[in-house]
Design an enzyme around this catalytic site. Structure first.
Site, mmCIF file in Angstrom:
data_model
loop_
_atom_site.group_PDB
_atom_site.id
_atom_site.type_symbol
_atom_site.label_atom_id
_atom_site.label_comp_id
_atom_site.label_asym_id
_atom_site.label_seq_id
_atom_site.Cartn_x
_atom_site.Cartn_y
_atom_site.Cartn_z
ATOM 1 N N HIS A 1 0.809 -1.221 0.000
ATOM 2 C CA HIS A 1 0.000 0.000 0.000
ATOM 3 C C HIS A 1 0.845 1.275 0.000
ATOM 4 O O HIS A 1 1.857 1.381 0.689
ATOM 5 C CB HIS A 1 -1.068 -0.006 1.101
ATOM 6 C CG HIS A 1 -0.592 0.017 2.520
ATOM 7 N ND1 HIS A 1 -0.401 1.187 3.214
ATOM 8 C CD2 HIS A 1 -0.318 -0.975 3.396
ATOM 9 C CE1 HIS A 1 -0.042 0.910 4.463
ATOM 10 N NE2 HIS A 1 0.037 -0.398 4.596
ATOM 11 N N ASP B 1 5.646 1.765 7.038
ATOM 12 C CA ASP B 1 4.337 1.159 6.792
ATOM 13 C C ASP B 1 3.610 2.046 5.792
ATOM 14 O O ASP B 1 3.088 3.080 6.173
ATOM 15 C CB ASP B 1 3.584 1.052 8.118
ATOM 16 C CG ASP B 1 2.167 0.533 7.968
ATOM 17 O OD1 ASP B 1 1.818 0.056 6.886
ATOM 18 O OD2 ASP B 1 1.406 0.617 8.960
ATOM 19 N N GLU C 1 -5.277 1.632 2.375
ATOM 20 C CA GLU C 1 -5.161 0.447 3.240
ATOM 21 C C GLU C 1 -5.402 0.803 4.689
ATOM 22 O O GLU C 1 -6.058 0.065 5.427
ATOM 23 C CB GLU C 1 -3.775 -0.190 3.076
ATOM 24 C CG GLU C 1 -3.635 -1.564 3.747
ATOM 25 C CD GLU C 1 -3.219 -1.513 5.219
ATOM 26 O OE1 GLU C 1 -3.240 -2.571 5.861
ATOM 27 O OE2 GLU C 1 -2.908 -0.421 5.749
ATOM 28 N N GLU C 2 -4.866 1.945 5.098
ATOM 29 C CA GLU C 2 -4.901 2.305 6.524
ATOM 30 C C GLU C 2 -6.306 2.627 7.037
ATOM 31 O O GLU C 2 -6.512 2.751 8.232
ATOM 32 C CB GLU C 2 -3.958 3.487 6.800
ATOM 33 C CG GLU C 2 -2.478 3.188 6.559
ATOM 34 C CD GLU C 2 -1.869 2.208 7.565
ATOM 35 O OE1 GLU C 2 -2.570 1.791 8.493
ATOM 36 O OE2 GLU C 2 -0.693 1.857 7.390
ATOM 37 N N ASP D 1 3.710 -6.183 3.645
ATOM 38 C CA ASP D 1 3.398 -5.147 4.638
ATOM 39 C C ASP D 1 4.224 -5.371 5.900
ATOM 40 O O ASP D 1 4.789 -6.442 6.081
ATOM 41 C CB ASP D 1 1.897 -5.156 4.965
ATOM 42 C CG ASP D 1 1.368 -3.783 5.384
ATOM 43 O OD1 ASP D 1 2.168 -2.945 5.851
ATOM 44 O OD2 ASP D 1 0.149 -3.561 5.261
ATOM 45 N N HIS E 1 3.233 2.635 13.285
ATOM 46 C CA HIS E 1 2.312 3.772 13.425
ATOM 47 C C HIS E 1 2.839 4.839 14.390
ATOM 48 O O HIS E 1 2.068 5.494 15.086
ATOM 49 C CB HIS E 1 0.903 3.315 13.834
ATOM 50 C CG HIS E 1 0.166 2.664 12.695
ATOM 51 N ND1 HIS E 1 -1.203 2.548 12.634
ATOM 52 C CD2 HIS E 1 0.624 2.081 11.554
ATOM 53 C CE1 HIS E 1 -1.543 1.936 11.515
ATOM 54 N NE2 HIS E 1 -0.459 1.632 10.844
HETATM 55 CO CO CO Z 1 -0.410 0.519 9.003
HETATM 56 ZN ZN ZN Z 2 0.596 -1.310 6.412
#
Ligand code: CO
Ligand code: ZN
Length: 330
Positions: A62, A163, A193-194, A216, A302
């Site tokens: 992503h 990420d 995606e998030e 990922d 994150h």
């Molecule tokens: Co993420």
């Molecule tokens: Zn991710």
């Protein structure tokens, strides 16, 4: 590969605002793809054709990153905001964000009466140096990503948005190194995606693959008092067995392990108790597909300083090339 990674992780692209990412990735892959297309949601899809004897394989990484969106501008020009994806209050204070026009803001919060407690997102704000609503360059609906430069420390790579820009880098590098393959491989650089793997749902419905593999990041259990998890940084790519949204296809997991063993590539097995990836969406699109995930171990997921290991990145590319260049016996 570090130049490519730096370019990808430092770029702006919160969920729903991936245009710049697409423009960045497209020239990197054009020479290695037989066909390139962009679907209605903005997923960038590059097909590398096989020799006709294999399967239809979808690889997904992503392009989007977590971020924030302005909900309100105060009279004095401070921005209240909501989250785009999994943004946690304890990662925010003192951090910086950047909007699509380049405007930079500092994240502050209302007075803390108890310093060992963190305010909820609603008590945080962004300060872009404005003095009133009228002179504020940013308005409601504007989105920002975190701002933090890419840096290396030994074999560790550190940045915001590892990420999943690291997954994008692995996808791009795999396209470059993959020679002949039995499979028609669709490399998808997915959007949103998030906020719930939305781009992958649409692209998997369109492509209708036999096999899907997401690239990922996953969490690790190797830091002080972390959760118990059998994944460590630097010990190889993690082959996902299960996460909160998916049980990986048993035959595909077996094939991935076999390719790693044959090629002498270190690997780990991943069981993640929270979270999921694009692989879940690929697995249940249309009539379903054999889906799995090649995960890159990552600390501080994150947060503005996500950390991966270059050996894991390199071994992920090697393993993916091995998987895609041989027949898949599922
Ligand atoms: Co993420
Ligand atoms: Zn991710």
């Amino acid at each position: 590969m570090n130049d490519l990674i730096k370019k990808l992780v430092e770029a702006y692209g919160p969920s729903g605002f991936e245009d710049g990412m697409r423009d960045l990735i497209r020239p990197e892959i054009e020479a290695y793809a037989d066909e390139i297309s962009v679907d209605a949601m903005g997923n960038l899809i590059a097909l590398k054709k096989g020799d006709g004897s294999g399967l239809k394989v979808m690889i997904a990484a992503h392009m989007d990153e977590i971020g924030v969106m302005v909900t309100h501008v105060t009279k004095k020009g401070f921005l209240r905001f909501t989250n785009i994806g999994g943004v946690y209050p304890h990662t925010l204070l003192g951090g910086r964000v950047q909007f699509s026009d380049g405007t930079i803001g500092v994240i502050g919060c209302e007075r803390l009466t108890n310093r060992s407690k963190v305010h909820p997102l609603s008590k945080h704000y962004i300060d872009v140096g404005a003095t009133s609503r009228e002179d504020c360059p940013i308005g409601v609906g504007d989105a920002a990503g975190f701002l933090r430069p890419f840096t290396t420390q030994g074999s560790r790579l550190i940045s915001k948005a590892m990420d999943d820009r690291i997954g994008c880098a692995i996808g791009i590098e795999t396209m470059k190194r993959l020679g002949s393959s039995p499979h028609d491989v669709y490399f998808v650089f997915s959007v949103q995606e998030e906020v719930g793997t939305r781009g992958a749902i649409v692209s998997a419905n369109g492509i209708d693959p036999d096999v899907g593999i997401a690239l990922d990041v996953t969490m690790t259990g190797d830091t002080p008092e972390s959760m118990a998890m059998a994944v460590s940084l630097g010990k190889g790519p993690a082959i996902k067995v299960k996460d909160a949204g998916m049980i990986a296809h048993v035959g595909l997991v077996r094939e991935m392990k076999t390719r790693a063993k044959e090629a002498g590539i270190p690997y780990q097995l991943e069981v993640l108790t929270g979270g999921s990836t694009d692989a879940r969406s690929i697995q249940i699109a249309n009539g379903g597909s054999a889906a799995g995930c090649l995960s890159i171990p990552c600390r501080y997921v994150h947060s503005p300083s996500e950390m991966v290991d270059m050996d894991d990145v390199e071994n992920s590319v090697k393993l993916l090339v091995e998987i895609l260049s041989k027949p898949l016996d599922l």
